[in-house]
Design an enzyme around this catalytic site. Structure first.
Site, PDB file in Angstrom:
ATOM      1  N   LYS A 193      62.145 -18.775  18.332  1.00 35.16           N
ATOM      2  CA  LYS A 193      60.714 -18.602  18.731  1.00 35.16           C
ATOM      3  C   LYS A 193      60.553 -19.305  20.077  1.00 35.16           C
ATOM      4  O   LYS A 193      61.084 -20.220  20.289  1.00 35.16           O
ATOM      5  CB  LYS A 193      59.696 -19.176  18.017  1.00 35.16           C
ATOM      6  CG  LYS A 193      58.341 -18.583  17.952  1.00 35.16           C
ATOM      7  CD  LYS A 193      58.358 -17.397  16.919  1.00 35.16           C
ATOM      8  CE  LYS A 193      56.746 -16.613  17.184  1.00 35.16           C
ATOM      9  NZ  LYS A 193      56.685 -15.423  15.957  1.00 35.16           N
TER      10      LYS A 193
ATOM     11  N   LYS B 233      62.315 -15.761   7.119  1.00 30.09           N
ATOM     12  CA  LYS B 233      62.092 -14.436   7.312  1.00 30.09           C
ATOM     13  C   LYS B 233      63.038 -13.504   7.620  1.00 30.09           C
ATOM     14  O   LYS B 233      63.441 -12.316   7.232  1.00 30.09           O
ATOM     15  CB  LYS B 233      60.819 -14.294   8.503  1.00 30.09           C
ATOM     16  CG  LYS B 233      60.288 -12.868   8.487  1.00 30.09           C
ATOM     17  CD  LYS B 233      59.503 -12.925   9.829  1.00 30.09           C
ATOM     18  CE  LYS B 233      58.070 -14.139  10.133  1.00 30.09           C
ATOM     19  NZ  LYS B 233      57.350 -13.586  11.077  1.00 30.09           N
TER      20      LYS B 233
ATOM     21  N   LYS C 291      66.751 -14.441  16.823  1.00 31.89           N
ATOM     22  CA  LYS C 291      65.708 -13.638  17.169  1.00 31.89           C
ATOM     23  C   LYS C 291      64.327 -14.125  16.779  1.00 31.89           C
ATOM     24  O   LYS C 291      63.989 -14.404  15.721  1.00 31.89           O
ATOM     25  CB  LYS C 291      65.973 -12.345  16.022  1.00 31.89           C
ATOM     26  CG  LYS C 291      64.894 -11.222  16.111  1.00 31.89           C
ATOM     27  CD  LYS C 291      65.688 -10.259  17.233  1.00 31.89           C
ATOM     28  CE  LYS C 291      64.695  -9.180  17.592  1.00 31.89           C
ATOM     29  NZ  LYS C 291      63.548  -9.760  18.931  1.00 31.89           N
TER      30      LYS C 291
ATOM     31  N   ASN D 213      47.517  -6.771  17.533  1.00 29.43           N
ATOM     32  CA  ASN D 213      48.371  -5.925  16.991  1.00 29.43           C
ATOM     33  C   ASN D 213      48.730  -5.749  15.729  1.00 29.43           C
ATOM     34  O   ASN D 213      48.710  -4.568  15.153  1.00 29.43           O
ATOM     35  CB  ASN D 213      50.054  -6.396  17.893  1.00 29.43           C
ATOM     36  CG  ASN D 213      51.054  -5.696  17.206  1.00 29.43           C
ATOM     37  OD1 ASN D 213      51.621  -6.137  16.126  1.00 29.43           O
ATOM     38  ND2 ASN D 213      51.445  -4.466  17.809  1.00 29.43           N
TER      39      ASN D 213
ATOM     40  N   GLY E  63      57.679  -9.701  20.930  1.00 35.67           N
ATOM     41  CA  GLY E  63      56.252 -10.175  21.283  1.00 35.67           C
ATOM     42  C   GLY E  63      55.612 -11.215  20.072  1.00 35.67           C
ATOM     43  O   GLY E  63      56.184 -11.372  19.047  1.00 35.67           O
ATOM     44  N   ASP E  64      54.386 -11.661  20.442  1.00 32.34           N
ATOM     45  CA  ASP E  64      53.793 -12.474  19.341  1.00 32.34           C
ATOM     46  C   ASP E  64      52.212 -12.631  19.932  1.00 32.34           C
ATOM     47  O   ASP E  64      51.955 -11.627  20.934  1.00 32.34           O
ATOM     48  CB  ASP E  64      54.326 -13.891  19.042  1.00 32.34           C
ATOM     49  CG  ASP E  64      53.930 -14.713  17.814  1.00 32.34           C
ATOM     50  OD1 ASP E  64      54.205 -14.212  16.802  1.00 32.34           O
ATOM     51  OD2 ASP E  64      52.989 -15.365  17.817  1.00 32.34           O
TER      52      ASP E  64
END
Ligand code: NDP
Ligand code: 2IT
Length: 446
Positions: A127, A115, A91, A241, A166-167
């Site tokens: 990622k 995290k 994830k 964001n 998203g990132d």
């Protein structure tokens, strides 16, 4: 043990992955905290957790061809790093930015492992992304790029395998295009991505979650010193964001955010950014090409071209743009000006020296893997809503988010308390590590 010391171990990482400086930096920070926990534990040593935890399960690199508006064929690189799945499916976000390369995505995926562990949810770490630059691209170009990206990514992901989100450079619009293409190729409607639109399986509060969670974590840190957020002056970097929703929560809770930035410079609004001004920023930044300098023109405040906001006097600093955007010089300016809290909204925005400075000065320093975990936590909550098919209300999600941020904070305190001072870096790294290492031991050598 085959390593003489921690430095010996870290030198081998640098030797093996020569061009991956950001990855070295992330590994060094984690290993710096966990070395003694790991080397004193017989089970961890027998399972060789140290060597295994720094190698991704797999790194996928692929070609992404697409056609621009002038009918030219363009090619970018696509990536997905599936780092560790010992506590759940991979994830983590997707980043579209010209600086993206293997080393940067490996650092981000490695951070994500710890995290996600801290959230207490069953989420592994991954990622991905591309060196595609969304700036200056039309909506149709972005759509064609996202479709082509998914034409390959679809075979590596799935709601029980790997769930991207998203990132930088990837928000609701890009997630929509990628979701549409995944559904078309696979003919399944599933929660394979998070950050979806609320009409088609997205969670309320997911867009807000990273920024809101960052502010909740900041409040938790202040409370350890019997202090509170209200009335505090806050500098923020970024205007995407994370920055926008951190700013929103600060305004709601009576703090005074005074800066926002982008890669062109920063604006300083000494009267404080209000909700009305923030709504203007949200609309402005709907286009990734728009510049924050427009704010300065509209509200007649100062714009500082090609500078970051860390020279502005503040009580709290929230770096929310990108990695290594706050160095030792900036850190010294902040503490000299009386800053008492730095919490990382971005991933690894503070350089190694800056982090050491904050810890030496014993200010409240919240590392990204703890302070910005609210985004992935609500992604986990989005996944559970997709599984149960029952959407939660706004307040329900917000309460769950608060509860998770509280829990992460207490994990940091449990593992990072040192003679009346909480070292949140050690707390987050050790707290995140132990759960991963124990799970790896349970599952044998895989
Ligand atoms: P956005 O794309 O929405 O915004 C990114 C912001 O950072 C923009 O203002 C951008 O400016 C600025 N920025 C990006 N790269 C640079 C750079 N090289 N130098 C200066 N400014 C830069 O991204 P997010 O807000 O989602 O992400 C920001 C940070 O937060 C990243 O580190 C990300 O990994 C992290 N994060 C994001 C989460 C999420 O849920 N979205 C969750 C946890 C962490 P410009 O427009 O000029 O490029
Ligand atoms: O860095 C991060 O935690 C994110 N970009 C969010 C990841 C996610 O899966 O929601």
């Amino acid at each position: 043990m085959k390593y003489k010391s921690k430095n010996d171990f870290l030198n081998t990482v640098v030797d093996k992955y020569k061009d991956q400086q950001e990855f070295h930096q992330a590994v060094e920070e984690v290993i710096g905290s966990i070395w003694s926990t790991a080397t004193k534990n017989k089970k961890y040593m027998q399972a060789n957790i140290l060597d295994r935890i720094i190698v991704p399960d797999r790194s996928i690199i692929f070609r992404v061809p697409w056609v621009d508006d002038n009918n030219n064929v363009q090619v970018n690189l696509g990536y997905r790093i599936q780092f560790n799945s010992s506590i759940g499916p991979y994830k983590g976000g997707l980043r579209f930015h010209p600086s993206v390369n293997l080393g940067i995505l490996k650092f981000l995926a490695f951070e994500q492992v710890f995290k996600n562990s801290l959230t207490g949810l069953n989420l592994g770490g991954g990622k991905g992304g591309s060196n595609f630059d969304p700036k200056g691209k039309s909506d149709r170009e972005i759509m064609r790029f996202c479709h082509s990206f998914m034409d390959e990514l679809f075979r590596h992901i799935g709601r029980r395998t790997d769930i991207p989100a998203g990132d930088i450079g990837v928000g609701a619009k890009e997630i929509g295009y990628m979701f549409g293409q995944y559904k078309k190729i696979k003919n399944v409607f599933s929660g394979v991505l998070t950050g979806k639109g609320t009409n088609w399986g997205g969670s309320l509060i997911r867009p807000e979650a990273t920024g809101y969670g960052l502010v909740y974590f900041t409040i938790n840190m202040l409370e350890t010193q019997d202090d509170a957020l209200e009335g505090k002056t806050v500098t923020i970097s970024g205007s995407g964001n994370v920055a926008q929703y951190a700013c929103e929560k600060l305004i709601e809770l009576g703090a005074k955010p005074v800066t926002l930035s982008d890669s062109s410079g920063f604006i300083y609004d000494p009267d404080g950014i209000t909700q009305e001004k923030l709504e203007y920023v949200k609309k402005l930044k709907d286009s990734r090409s728009a510049r924050i300098s427009e704010y300065a023109k509209k509200y007649k405040v100062k714009f500082f071209a090609n500078q970051n906001p860390w020279s502005i006097k503040c009580d709290i600093a929230l770096p929310c743009a990108t990695q290594n955007e706050l160095d030792l010089r900036d850190a010294k300016k902040l503490t000299k000006n009386g800053c008492i809290v730095v919490a990382e909204g971005a991933n690894m925005p503070c350089t190694k020296d800056a982090v050491h400075h904050f810890i030496d000065k014993k200010i409240l320093f919240g590392p990204g893997k703890a302070a910005n975990a609210g985004g992935v936590a609500v992604s986990g909550i989005e996944m559970s809503q997709n599984s149960t098919r029952i959407p939660l209300k706004r307040e329900q999600v917000d309460n769950l988010l608060k509860g998770i941020m509280d829990k992460i904070h207490s994990t940091c305190v449990d593992f990072g308390s040192q003679k009346g001072f909480v070292n949140y870096v050690d707390g987050a790294n050790i707290g995140g590590f132990v759960r991963i290492a124990d799970s790896m031991v349970d599952q044998g050598v895989v």
